[in-house]
Design a protein around this motif. Structure first.
Motif, PDB file in Angstrom:
ATOM      1  N   SER A  67       0.845  -1.194   0.000  1.00  0.00           N
ATOM      2  CA  SER A  67       0.000   0.000   0.000  1.00  0.00           C
ATOM      3  C   SER A  67       0.879   1.242   0.000  1.00  0.00           C
ATOM      4  CB  SER A  67      -0.916   0.010   1.223  1.00  0.00           C
ATOM      5  OG  SER A  67      -1.661   1.206   1.284  1.00  0.00           O
ATOM      6  N   ILE A 117      -1.359   3.092   3.489  1.00  0.00           N
ATOM      7  CA  ILE A 117      -1.383   2.430   4.793  1.00  0.00           C
ATOM      8  C   ILE A 117       0.020   1.895   5.070  1.00  0.00           C
ATOM      9  CG2 ILE A 117      -2.402   0.587   6.193  1.00  0.00           C
ATOM     10  CD1 ILE A 117      -4.852   0.695   4.412  1.00  0.00           C
ATOM     11  N   GLU A 175       1.093   0.645   8.295  1.00  0.00           N
ATOM     12  CA  GLU A 175       1.103   0.076   9.643  1.00  0.00           C
ATOM     13  C   GLU A 175       1.959  -1.182   9.685  1.00  0.00           C
ATOM     14  OE1 GLU A 175      -2.882  -0.568  10.934  1.00  0.00           O
ATOM     15  OE2 GLU A 175      -3.538   1.446  10.378  1.00  0.00           O
ATOM     16  N   TRP A 177     -10.297  -4.401   8.955  1.00  0.00           N
ATOM     17  CA  TRP A 177      -8.968  -4.011   8.474  1.00  0.00           C
ATOM     18  C   TRP A 177      -8.829  -4.312   6.983  1.00  0.00           C
ATOM     19  CZ3 TRP A 177      -4.402  -4.710   6.194  1.00  0.00           C
ATOM     20  CH2 TRP A 177      -3.341  -3.879   6.564  1.00  0.00           C
ATOM     21  N   ARG A 184     -10.759  -1.848   4.949  1.00  0.00           N
ATOM     22  CA  ARG A 184     -10.019  -0.581   4.860  1.00  0.00           C
ATOM     23  C   ARG A 184      -8.923  -0.672   3.799  1.00  0.00           C
ATOM     24  NH1 ARG A 184      -5.730   1.103   9.362  1.00  0.00           N
ATOM     25  NH2 ARG A 184      -4.812   2.925   8.348  1.00  0.00           N
ATOM     26  N   GLU A 227      -8.598   1.576   0.340  1.00  0.00           N
ATOM     27  CA  GLU A 227      -7.423   2.393   0.029  1.00  0.00           C
ATOM     28  C   GLU A 227      -6.673   1.877  -1.204  1.00  0.00           C
ATOM     29  OE1 GLU A 227      -6.371   5.131   1.451  1.00  0.00           O
ATOM     30  OE2 GLU A 227      -7.811   5.233   3.105  1.00  0.00           O
TER      31      GLU A 227
END
Length: 296
Positions: free
Chosen positions: A238, A241, A243, A264, A267, A271
């Motif tokens: 991504s 994102i 994380e 999750w 999401r 995205e």
């Protein structure tokens, strides 16, 4: 896909000191071409009885067993079956080369290149250097390698292996796993038992978990672990994102709870990220003990 082995409602009862002991209780499963099926359970669960029925060593049972579409009670059904017991009983006065040549003759296989073919399999299992030494002179690990070569030299369509990696060092275990995976890719089927659950995770496409004669489940290790996992490792790509831990530029790994996983992933999709892998963070061994507690 063609069924190589089929157990249908198979039950076996022993008499011990005047009491009935249920070794197998209506066990049903099948193995397809090119499939590796691991058979897992504690001592006394019914694994050895299952193998003995498959090989027609035990014939007084209820239910039906078929090999390649034939009744397992017919000797011809085992024409393409090779069996390796946990403690391979090889003639100690023979050499590894003698052992493999004898296997070919027992199966009625005639090859013009018999010597080269036998040496090929001894080389595959890294025991060609011991080809003319007596079995009694070899280490336990090398005897196990010879026994595996003995099983493979007859080009079976079904390998029945009882603790096939027993006695092997880490290098030997990897070599054997690689050979078994190659055999599977060429269409061979494998039925194997193991107490080393890590081996089941590495090798098996599916496994059967048996306890007290009852087959509790037949699933892929991944599916079963996903059922019991509370945390998952998500690997993704991504731009927006970021994380978790960066594996390489634009690629990340993050630990997500089972409860939060659907949100999750939604999401990530929103995205326009790319999901690479979702892996349950639980071992087959942990699931094994949990099932023992539930069904013990």
């Amino acid at each position: 896909m063609t069924s190589i082995l089929e157990f249908t409602s198979v039950s076996k009862t022993y008499s011990k000191r005047g009491q009935a002991l249920q070794a197998l209780d209506s066990v049903s499963f099948s193995i397809e071409e090119g499939e590796v099926f691991g058979f897992v359970g504690p001592n006394g669960a019914g694994k050895s009885t299952t193998i003995k029925i498959l090989l027609d060593i035990i014939s007084d049972y209820d239910g039906d067993v078929k090999l390649f579409g034939q009744s397992a009670r017919q000797a011809s059904s085992r024409q393409f079956v090779a069996y390796l017991p946990e403690a391979a009983a090889l003639y100690e006065q023979f050499t590894p080369l003698d052992i493999l040549k004898t296997a070919l003759r027992m199966y009625g296989i005639k090859r013009a290149d018999e010597l080269d073919w036998c040496m090929y399999w001894l080389e595959r299992f890294s025991v060609a250097g011991n080809a003319k030494r007596k079995i009694r002179q070899l280490s336990k690990g090398n005897v196990q390698r010879v026994a595996l070569a003995h099983a493979m030299v007859v080009e079976p369509k079904l390998l029945v292996l009882d603790e096939p990696l027993s006695g092997l060092d880490p290098v030997g275990r990897k070599d054997v796993v690689d050979i078994l995976q190659e055999y599977k890719q060429q269409g061979g089927a494998i039925f194997f038992t193991s107490h080393v659950l890590h081996d089941v995770e590495r090798i098996a496409d599916r496994f059967g978990f048996i306890n007290q004669g009852r087959l509790l489940t037949t699933q892929s290790p991944r599916d079963l672990m996903a059922e019991h996992a509370k945390e998952f490792l998500v690997r993704y790509q991504s731009d927006s994102i970021t994380e978790g831990q960066a594996v390489r530029p634009g690629e990340y790994e993050v630990q997500v709870s089972q409860q939060d996983l659907p949100q999750w992933l939604g999401r990530l999709n929103g995205e326009q990220g790319q999901l690479l892998e979702v892996k349950p963070l639980v071992s087959l061994e942990a699931v094994f003990f949990k099932m023992l507690e539930q069904h013990g």
